[in-house]
Design a protein around this motif. Structure first.
Motif, PDB file in Angstrom:
ATOM      1  N   THR A 109       9.221 -55.474  -5.083  1.00 24.78           N
ATOM      2  CA  THR A 109      10.610 -55.221  -5.521  1.00 24.78           C
ATOM      3  C   THR A 109      11.101 -53.882  -4.984  1.00 24.78           C
ATOM      4  OG1 THR A 109      10.159 -56.478  -7.532  1.00 24.78           O
ATOM      5  CG2 THR A 109      12.120 -55.106  -7.539  1.00 24.78           C
ATOM      6  N   LEU A 110      10.219 -52.885  -5.010  1.00 26.45           N
ATOM      7  CA  LEU A 110      10.614 -51.569  -4.497  1.00 26.45           C
ATOM      8  C   LEU A 110      10.947 -51.657  -3.002  1.00 26.45           C
ATOM      9  CD1 LEU A 110      11.045 -48.570  -4.977  1.00 26.45           C
ATOM     10  CD2 LEU A 110       8.611 -48.196  -4.552  1.00 26.45           C
ATOM     11  N   LEU A 111      10.112 -52.363  -2.243  1.00 26.46           N
ATOM     12  CA  LEU A 111      10.395 -52.508  -0.808  1.00 26.46           C
ATOM     13  C   LEU A 111      11.715 -53.250  -0.587  1.00 26.46           C
ATOM     14  CD1 LEU A 111       6.951 -53.331   0.890  1.00 26.46           C
ATOM     15  CD2 LEU A 111       8.049 -51.134   0.528  1.00 26.46           C
ATOM     16  N   ARG A 112      11.958 -54.270  -1.400  1.00 21.42           N
ATOM     17  CA  ARG A 112      13.194 -55.037  -1.251  1.00 21.42           C
ATOM     18  C   ARG A 112      14.419 -54.202  -1.637  1.00 21.42           C
ATOM     19  NH1 ARG A 112      13.284 -60.179  -0.493  1.00 21.42           N
ATOM     20  NH2 ARG A 112      14.934 -60.644  -1.979  1.00 21.42           N
ATOM     21  N   LEU A 113      14.238 -53.300  -2.599  1.00 19.87           N
ATOM     22  CA  LEU A 113      15.335 -52.396  -2.960  1.00 19.87           C
ATOM     23  C   LEU A 113      15.635 -51.445  -1.796  1.00 19.87           C
ATOM     24  CD1 LEU A 113      14.329 -51.548  -6.638  1.00 19.87           C
ATOM     25  CD2 LEU A 113      16.525 -52.541  -5.940  1.00 19.87           C
ATOM     26  N   ILE A 114      14.571 -50.904  -1.191  1.00 14.60           N
ATOM     27  CA  ILE A 114      14.766 -49.972  -0.072  1.00 14.60           C
ATOM     28  C   ILE A 114      15.412 -50.678   1.118  1.00 14.60           C
ATOM     29  CG2 ILE A 114      13.566 -48.493   1.596  1.00 14.60           C
ATOM     30  CD1 ILE A 114      11.409 -48.034  -0.596  1.00 14.60           C
ATOM     31  N   ALA A 115      15.021 -51.959   1.314  1.00 14.13           N
ATOM     32  CA  ALA A 115      15.569 -52.726   2.451  1.00 14.13           C
ATOM     33  C   ALA A 115      16.990 -53.214   2.195  1.00 14.13           C
ATOM     34  CB  ALA A 115      14.662 -53.911   2.740  1.00 14.13           C
ATOM     35  N   THR A 116      17.504 -52.987   0.999  1.00 15.75           N
ATOM     36  CA  THR A 116      18.834 -53.447   0.539  1.00 15.75           C
ATOM     37  C   THR A 116      18.909 -54.973   0.421  1.00 15.75           C
ATOM     38  OG1 THR A 116      19.971 -53.682   2.674  1.00 15.75           O
ATOM     39  CG2 THR A 116      19.975 -51.485   1.680  1.00 15.75           C
ATOM     40  N   ALA A 117      17.750 -55.608   0.268  1.00  7.65           N
ATOM     41  CA  ALA A 117      17.770 -57.065   0.030  1.00  7.65           C
ATOM     42  C   ALA A 117      18.278 -57.364  -1.370  1.00  7.65           C
ATOM     43  CB  ALA A 117      16.375 -57.638   0.212  1.00  7.65           C
ATOM     44  N   ILE A 118      18.041 -56.455  -2.305  1.00  2.66           N
ATOM     45  CA  ILE A 118      18.541 -56.585  -3.677  1.00  2.66           C
ATOM     46  C   ILE A 118      19.164 -55.261  -4.110  1.00  2.66           C
ATOM     47  CG2 ILE A 118      17.008 -58.444  -4.455  1.00  2.66           C
ATOM     48  CD1 ILE A 118      15.101 -56.341  -5.527  1.00  2.66           C
ATOM     49  N   HIS A 119      19.958 -55.335  -5.144  1.00  2.34           N
ATOM     50  CA  HIS A 119      20.655 -54.143  -5.644  1.00  2.34           C
ATOM     51  C   HIS A 119      19.850 -53.485  -6.758  1.00  2.34           C
ATOM     52  CE1 HIS A 119      24.649 -54.632  -3.758  1.00  2.34           C
ATOM     53  NE2 HIS A 119      24.300 -55.901  -3.734  1.00  2.34           N
ATOM     54  N   PRO A 120      19.842 -52.162  -6.807  1.00  5.11           N
ATOM     55  CA  PRO A 120      19.258 -51.515  -7.987  1.00  5.11           C
ATOM     56  C   PRO A 120      20.162 -51.697  -9.201  1.00  5.11           C
ATOM     57  CG  PRO A 120      20.162 -49.873  -6.490  1.00  5.11           C
ATOM     58  CD  PRO A 120      20.340 -51.208  -5.821  1.00  5.11           C
ATOM     59  N   THR A 121      19.542 -51.752 -10.373  1.00  6.18           N
ATOM     60  CA  THR A 121      20.325 -51.815 -11.603  1.00  6.18           C
ATOM     61  C   THR A 121      20.838 -50.421 -11.967  1.00  6.18           C
ATOM     62  OG1 THR A 121      18.815 -53.566 -12.299  1.00  6.18           O
ATOM     63  CG2 THR A 121      20.316 -52.704 -13.959  1.00  6.18           C
ATOM     64  N   PHE A 122      19.965 -49.459 -11.801  1.00 10.00           N
ATOM     65  CA  PHE A 122      20.334 -48.048 -12.004  1.00 10.00           C
ATOM     66  C   PHE A 122      19.723 -47.223 -10.875  1.00 10.00           C
ATOM     67  CE2 PHE A 122      19.481 -49.709 -16.342  1.00 10.00           C
ATOM     68  CZ  PHE A 122      20.800 -49.780 -16.776  1.00 10.00           C
ATOM     69  N   GLY A 123      20.190 -45.985 -10.771  1.00 13.31           N
ATOM     70  CA  GLY A 123      19.616 -45.063  -9.810  1.00 13.31           C
ATOM     71  C   GLY A 123      20.153 -45.305  -8.415  1.00 13.31           C
ATOM     72  N   GLY A 124      19.624 -44.534  -7.469  1.00 16.61           N
ATOM     73  CA  GLY A 124      20.099 -44.657  -6.092  1.00 16.61           C
ATOM     74  C   GLY A 124      19.255 -43.797  -5.183  1.00 16.61           C
ATOM     75  N   GLY A 125      19.861 -43.369  -4.097  1.00 12.54           N
ATOM     76  CA  GLY A 125      19.123 -42.530  -3.155  1.00 12.54           C
ATOM     77  C   GLY A 125      19.601 -42.727  -1.743  1.00 12.54           C
ATOM     78  N   LEU A 126      18.797 -42.239  -0.823  1.00  9.88           N
ATOM     79  CA  LEU A 126      19.136 -42.324   0.597  1.00  9.88           C
ATOM     80  C   LEU A 126      18.039 -43.057   1.343  1.00  9.88           C
ATOM     81  CD1 LEU A 126      20.221 -38.614   1.179  1.00  9.88           C
ATOM     82  CD2 LEU A 126      21.739 -40.574   0.991  1.00  9.88           C
ATOM     83  N   VAL A 127      18.432 -43.866   2.285  1.00 10.96           N
ATOM     84  CA  VAL A 127      17.484 -44.523   3.193  1.00 10.96           C
ATOM     85  C   VAL A 127      18.001 -44.290   4.606  1.00 10.96           C
ATOM     86  CG1 VAL A 127      16.460 -46.705   3.920  1.00 10.96           C
ATOM     87  CG2 VAL A 127      16.827 -46.271   1.482  1.00 10.96           C
TER      88      VAL A 127
END
Lengths: 250, 225
Positions: free
Chosen positions: A81-99
């Protein structure tokens, strides 16, 4: 690379989620205020709920450009799930950051051309051949098709490039995904259990690709259970959606 | 990649998959034959009645077959999560929508040639009164079905959607196409182009409306699939 869950342990991670829900902590980290713009990956409080259940909880993670990181943890720890969040395949529910210097919430389309996710599923069309699938990948990313034959030869699919993917074994499908990595040469390579389904030759090929990516300055985050020597400079451990340790060295 | 070259690549990919596997039109053509024969049996041997209902039966067959074609088209995207490649490529999602709608239009038009011939044969009804008008009605109606099908095929292919969700979404939304297509085809057969005009206008308006809606909302549907 530095990695922690927000607040550290499980209790405080859960607390962070609860606080995020109640609006008592900022849920987004605006790019302009982030001190880690130069990081390949810089996550702040990244949280993902799936069907009301947290799968990634308050992850803070910094990965430097050119760094190779091994992400480990038991099944269901939240690695994929973390990798998919970083890849923008799914949206985070909270939080954010830079890739790759782009905001994970507001600049998702800018992140995508720079990142390759090698996941559990290959994203292939069963009724197209290996070469046709790769040609379609090239058209999606607007990159030349000249390297397709060489990439297929390199991953050991040169003789089967005209066979439909439907007739490929699991290992051949994984090798085809490695060919996509070769063609794309991404700035950030995310590999989710890349050794699964591969024979020894295939595993060596994965190792070679990781080394080549590091040599050309690309960042690699590798998730799985099988840690191969001399590849990753740091190991991050996840449990129940949170990062629990981050260790330097093999 | 800009909008139209990307849409062209998606359409060529879809047509290549269909030519190779023949899953969409290949499954829909026997279905159309079965529907036409069933209607013929249900309506009886009365020639006048069969002549009257031929345009309606033609469009109903195409409408039902479009559900199958849309479902098979999107199934190929879902099998190995290939649809995620569109998201991760960072391309303009409208190009995916336009490409899939274009491929579906071509597939359905191929199916309609077969359907018109079979309806003409089974219902003993010539469709050549105003061939250009008939062609206009078929093309405009097919574009409407393809646009709505591409849009709601994605929604219905989501793991969260039930098996029966595609016909529940598609059939009511496509009812203006059914109504206008039947009327325009009837007047084309009867050689009355003047009376077909408003129905062709309705089909055009439907096409443009759902093209615009698709271009706007497809990105959201793709991201939240």
């Amino acid at each position: 690379m530095r990695g922690t869950s927000a607040g550290g342990g499980d209790t405080s991670s859960a607390l962070t989620v609860l606080m995020s829900i109640s609006g008592r902590v900022p849920v987004l980290a605006p790019a302009s205020r982030d001190p880690n713009r130069s990081s390949a990956v810089s996550l702040r409080g990244l949280t993902r709920f799936h069907e009301r259940r947290p799968t990634v909880v308050g992850v803070n993670l910094d990965v430097d450009p050119g760094e190779a990181t091994f992400l480990r943890g038991p099944n269901g720890a939240g690695k994929s799930t973390l990798l998919r969040l970083i890849a923008t395949a799914i949206h985070p529910t909270f939080g954010g950051g830079l890739v790759c210097g782009r905001d994970l919430i507001f600049e998702r389309s800018g992140i995508r051309p720079l990142v390759e996710l090698l996941g559990h599923r290959g994203r292939w069309y069963d009724d197209l051949t290996a070469a046709e699938n790769l040609r379609f990948v090239c058209s999606l990313y607007d990159i030349p098709t000249a390297g397709i034959d060489a990439a297929l030869e390199r991953v050991g699919l040169g003789s089967s490039s005209g066979i439909r993917v439907r007739d490929h074994s699991e290992g051949m499908r994984k090798r085809l995904s490695l060919a996509r990595v070769l063609i794309r040469r991404p700035e950030l390579l995310l590999m989710d259990e890349p050794y699964a389904g591969l024979d020894d030759g295939g595993k060596d090929l994965v190792d070679a690709l990781i080394r080549e990516a590091a040599n050309r300055g690309s960042t690699v985050i590798l998730a799985g259970h099988e840690r191969r020597e001399g590849l990753a400079g740091r190991t991050v451990t996840m449990e129940r959606g949170a990062i629990v340790t981050s260790e330097v060295g093999p | 990649m800009t909008l139209f070259p990307a849409a062209r690549a998606v359409a060529i990919k879809d047509l290549t998959v269909e030519i190779r596997a023949r899953r969409a039109v290949g499954a829909a053509a026997p279905f159309v034959g079965t529907v036409l024969v069933s209607f013929g049996l249900a309506l009886g041997p009365g020639r006048t009645l069969l002549h009257q209902v031929a345009p309606g039966v033609l469009w109903l067959s195409v409408l039902f077959a479009s559900v199958l074609t849309v479902r098979h088209g999107w199934a190929a995207e879902m099998e190995d999560d290939a649809v995620e490649a569109f998201v991760l490529a960072g391309m303009d999602d409208a190009s995916v929508f336009l490409g899939k709608a274009a491929a579906l239009t071509i597939e359905l038009l191929a199916l309609e040639i077969f359907t018109v011939l079979l309806t003409s044969l089974l219902f003993d009804r010539s469709f050549l009164g105003q061939p250009l008008l008939l062609l206009a009605a078929l093309i405009l109606g097919t574009i409407g079905l393809s646009v709505v099908g591409s849009l709601f095929g994605l929604v219905a292919s989501s793991p969260r959607a039930g098996d029966g969700s595609l016909p529940l979404l598609l059939l009511p939304l496509a009812s203006p196409v059914l109504l206008a297509g039947v009327q325009a085809t009837g007047y084309a057969i009867a050689g009355q182009p003047g009376r077909a005009g408003p129905w062709l206008g309705l089909l055009s308006a439907f096409d443009l409306t759902f093209l615009a809606v698709g271009i706007v909302v497809f990105e959201h549907l793709l991201e939240e699939r």
